[in-house]
Every structure is written in structure tokens, then in C-alpha cells.
Design an enzyme around this catalytic site. Structure first.
Site, PDB file in Angstrom:
ATOM      1  N   HIS A 152       0.842  -1.195   0.000  1.00 24.78           N
ATOM      2  CA  HIS A 152       0.000   0.000   0.000  1.00 24.78           C
ATOM      3  C   HIS A 152       0.876   1.244   0.000  1.00 24.78           C
ATOM      4  O   HIS A 152       1.950   1.260   0.611  1.00 24.78           O
ATOM      5  CB  HIS A 152      -0.902   0.018   1.231  1.00 24.78           C
ATOM      6  CG  HIS A 152      -1.680  -1.247   1.428  1.00 24.78           C
ATOM      7  ND1 HIS A 152      -2.570  -1.722   0.502  1.00 24.78           N
ATOM      8  CD2 HIS A 152      -1.685  -2.136   2.455  1.00 24.78           C
ATOM      9  CE1 HIS A 152      -3.100  -2.855   0.945  1.00 24.78           C
ATOM     10  NE2 HIS A 152      -2.582  -3.128   2.115  1.00 24.78           N
ATOM     11  N   GLU A 160      -1.553  -0.319   8.331  1.00 23.93           N
ATOM     12  CA  GLU A 160      -2.488  -1.231   8.982  1.00 23.93           C
ATOM     13  C   GLU A 160      -1.784  -2.060  10.049  1.00 23.93           C
ATOM     14  O   GLU A 160      -0.554  -2.099  10.134  1.00 23.93           O
ATOM     15  CB  GLU A 160      -3.126  -2.159   7.942  1.00 23.93           C
ATOM     16  CG  GLU A 160      -2.126  -3.039   7.216  1.00 23.93           C
ATOM     17  CD  GLU A 160      -2.752  -3.730   6.006  1.00 23.93           C
ATOM     18  OE1 GLU A 160      -3.570  -4.651   6.205  1.00 23.93           O
ATOM     19  OE2 GLU A 160      -2.390  -3.372   4.872  1.00 23.93           O
ATOM     20  N   HIS A 173       3.524  -7.442   1.730  1.00 24.68           N
ATOM     21  CA  HIS A 173       2.946  -8.368   2.705  1.00 24.68           C
ATOM     22  C   HIS A 173       1.903  -9.273   2.066  1.00 24.68           C
ATOM     23  O   HIS A 173       1.381  -8.984   0.985  1.00 24.68           O
ATOM     24  CB  HIS A 173       2.289  -7.596   3.849  1.00 24.68           C
ATOM     25  CG  HIS A 173       1.165  -6.708   3.410  1.00 24.68           C
ATOM     26  ND1 HIS A 173       1.373  -5.421   2.939  1.00 24.68           N
ATOM     27  CD2 HIS A 173      -0.178  -6.906   3.329  1.00 24.68           C
ATOM     28  CE1 HIS A 173       0.216  -4.871   2.620  1.00 24.68           C
ATOM     29  NE2 HIS A 173      -0.756  -5.758   2.841  1.00 24.68           N
ATOM     30  N   ARG A 186      -1.239  -4.887  -6.155  1.00 23.11           N
ATOM     31  CA  ARG A 186      -0.990  -6.335  -6.127  1.00 23.11           C
ATOM     32  C   ARG A 186       0.201  -6.639  -7.024  1.00 23.11           C
ATOM     33  O   ARG A 186       0.210  -6.282  -8.205  1.00 23.11           O
ATOM     34  CB  ARG A 186      -2.254  -7.067  -6.600  1.00 23.11           C
ATOM     35  CG  ARG A 186      -2.237  -8.563  -6.406  1.00 23.11           C
ATOM     36  CD  ARG A 186      -3.504  -9.224  -6.963  1.00 23.11           C
ATOM     37  NE  ARG A 186      -4.694  -8.777  -6.265  1.00 23.11           N
ATOM     38  CZ  ARG A 186      -5.733  -8.221  -6.861  1.00 23.11           C
ATOM     39  NH1 ARG A 186      -5.747  -8.016  -8.166  1.00 23.11           N
ATOM     40  NH2 ARG A 186      -6.791  -7.857  -6.163  1.00 23.11           N
TER      41      ARG A 186
END
Length: 330
Positions: A102, A120, A178, A198
């Protein structure tokens, strides 16, 4: 006007190719017979997803409506320009998720369709034996090495692996490559962003029989090559019995997991509470509410004298709110 009280929202269920039934079996979410679900969005305020109050005087109102009508009472000193800054979700990972990254806020706001970046944190509710989390790059991996691994369809060889246990917390700042592995039930607190690049999807296809889109150039551009491997955080004991898991410039994440009473300091800010295991009792000036496993509530800033009481062993309460000393811009 009726005084605000802790607000329970209707979860928004979403399914992807890696979902299962654990959100129903372990957390009490409603999933139709024969169906699966990958995510339960507990509290969210985005143009494409709006939390709706489940019960009480504000039943049927959206989170955005409440903030528009009572911004100060809802958010306190959180300087949110447009919407609620955080998103809480649960994930049932029955297959490994795509390898992704991200962007930061700075990058996200410059995109053709501007959005926040995404930092996150994951709280591991359950982990089957041999479950894996990919978190960060191995030491010394640079952009060229990552690009070559993607090209050779061997991306996992440059990723750092963790074998998580229930109760672990993994912090994933923006720019960290991740992927959650199969066999994990996870609570995730994040910025209210859905911006994902992605870079590898294990050579599989989506529901339409076609490979899902990759965003390799964007992913390579936003990856932080200096951060290296990511490990589970070490809980830190803080005031009133809480343990701090994450304290960053986007949010704080704390937990309580022993029987006892846990005050929540009045700091003129909203608080999110969620119960991934067991049950608890929520008290505040003027009321009480039972919190069952899987329940999540938003406690507006105007609600005072708030405390969580854990009476049953093997119960955990997660507490989340904006950063301690900086405005939580959204």
C-alpha cells in the site's frame, strides 16, 4: 437532542476467492447457508461502503450522517476533513492472499483517483498449525531483486516469513510488502483506504476464470526497500492495565486480556472497541452494554466515564483510536 452512546454498526460482509465460514462460526457473523465470506467490515466510512447503526436511537443512520450532524461530539479533536479516518475489519483467510503493498498518503493523494495511503495492523485471532504471514522483504532485497523475483514468479523467495500464533500483532506500515497466509482469522485496523497494489497472485485466477490484475510498476514504486523484515510487536504495559500494541501516526491499538476493569481515559476523541475472543461489559456515564464475541462498537468522543469489564477468562478486547498527539486527518 438525545445524548450519544456507544454505537454498534451492521457489519458489511464481503467475499473473495480466499474466504470461508469462520466469520460465522467463530465471530457470529451472518453468512447464508452454503455461502462464504472473506471480510466483515465492522466500522467504515467510505464513498463505496458506509457503516449503518444497528440499533438504538440512531438505528439506520450512517456513520457519515452522524459525523455531518454531530462532528465534534463524534470525533472530538480528531481533525477529519471528510470522513471517519479508520476502518476496522475481520478477515477469514482460507487461502493465501495476494502479495501486495500500500502507498503512503503522499503517493495516494497524487493518484488519478486520490485516496489515503494505507498503514495497517493485524491482530491474530486464530492461526492454524503452519500458517504463514509474509511481512516485509528479506534483508538486502532491493528494487531490482524484487522485480526479478516477480518476473520469475518466485516472489515468495524474497519475502520474510512469520509463523504466527493467536494473540500476535503484526504492524504493516505503508510501503511494506505483505500477504496473509491460509488458516488465519485476523482483526485488522487500518486507514480508511482501499488502495492496494498487487504484485503477485500465486498464478491463480479469479471467479471469472481470468488472472486478477497486477500493479507491478506502482508496487515497485511505493515499496520501502529500507524497512526490511517485519516481526510481531512486543506488547507494552501502559496505564490502567491496557497493553499497547501499536502507536503510530495513524492510529493506536491496545488490548486487554485479563479479568478486570479497564478504564478508557477521557481524551476528547473517539474510541473503537472490538471483542475477538470471549465477551466483555461496556460501561459509560448513563448506560451499559454487553459485548459478545465478534462485537465491535464505536464510542463517540462525547461519551464519558467509559470502562471495559472482563469477567470471563480467555477474553480479549481491542481498543483503537487516532494517534496520541497528532490530528487524524482523513
Amino acid at each position: 437532542m438525545i445524548k450519544l452512546e456507544p454505537l454498534k454498526m451492521n457489519p458489511i460482509m464481503r467475499d473473495y476467492l480466499w474466504g470461508g465460514r469462520k466469520l460465522s462460526e467463530r465471530l457470529g457473523k451472518t453468512i447464508e447457508e452454503g455461502q462464504t465470506a472473506a471480510e466483515s467490515w465492522e466500522i467504515v466510512d467510505r464513498d463505496d461502503a458506509q457503516s449503518v447503526v444497528a440499533d438504538g436511537p440512531w438505528k439506520g443512520q450512517t456513520l457519515r450522517q452522524l459525523i455531518a450532524e454531530q462532528k465534534r461530539e463524534m470525533l472530538g479533536d480528531c481533525d477529519s476533513n471528510s470522513h471517519f479516518p479508520l476502518l476496522l475489519k475481520y478477515l477469514d483467510c482460507q487461502r493465501v492472499l495476494s502479495v501486495q503493498v500500500h502507498p503512503t498518503d503522499e503517493y495516494g493523494l497524487k493518484m488519478p483517483q486520490p485516496d489515503l495511503g494505507k498503514t495497517e495492523a493485524w491482530y491474530i485471532v486464530d492461526a492454524e498449525p503452519d500458517s504463514v504471514i509474509y511481512a516485509g522483504l528479506k534483508e538486502g532485497v532491493d528494487r531490482l531483486m524484487l522485480a526479478e523475483a516477480i518476473q520469475d514468479q518466485q516472489t515468495e523467495k524474497v519475502l520474510h516469513e512469520i509463523r504466527p500464533n493467536a494473540g500476535d500483532c503484526i504492524f504493516i506500515p505503508a510501503g511494506t510488502v505483505h500477504a496473509l497466509g491460509a488458516g488465519l482469522l485476523v482483526a485488522e485496523i487500518q486507514q480508511a483506504s482501499d488502495t492496494t497494489f498487487r504484485l503477485y497472485d500465486w498464478n491463480r485466477v479469479g471467479a471469472d476464470g481470468k488472472p486478477r490484475p497486477l500493479h507491478i510498476e506502482q508496487a515497485l514504486a511505493v515499496t520501502n526497500y529500507d524497512s526490511g523484515p517485519v516481526y510481531p510487536v512486543s506488547p507494552k504495559d501502559v496505564a490502567d492495565g491496557w497493553q499497547q500494541l501499536v502507536d503510530c501516526d495513524k492510529f493506536q491499538l491496545l488490548k486487554a486480556s485479563e479479568c478486570g476493569s479497564y478504564p478508557i481515559p477521557s481524551a476528547d476523541r473517539f474510541v473503537i472497541l472490538s471483542v475477538p475472543c470471549g465477551k466483555a461489559l461496556l460501561r459509560w456515564a448513563g448506560g451499559t452494554r454487553s459485548l459478545e464475541v465478534g462485537d465491535s462498537v464505536l464510542v463517540p468522543a462525547a461519551v464519558t466515564d467509559v470502562e471495559v469489564v472482563i469477567e470471563e477468562p480467555h477474553s480479549t478486547v481491542l481498543r483503537m483510536h487516532g494517534p496520541a498527539d497528532t490530528p487524524c486527518l482523513a
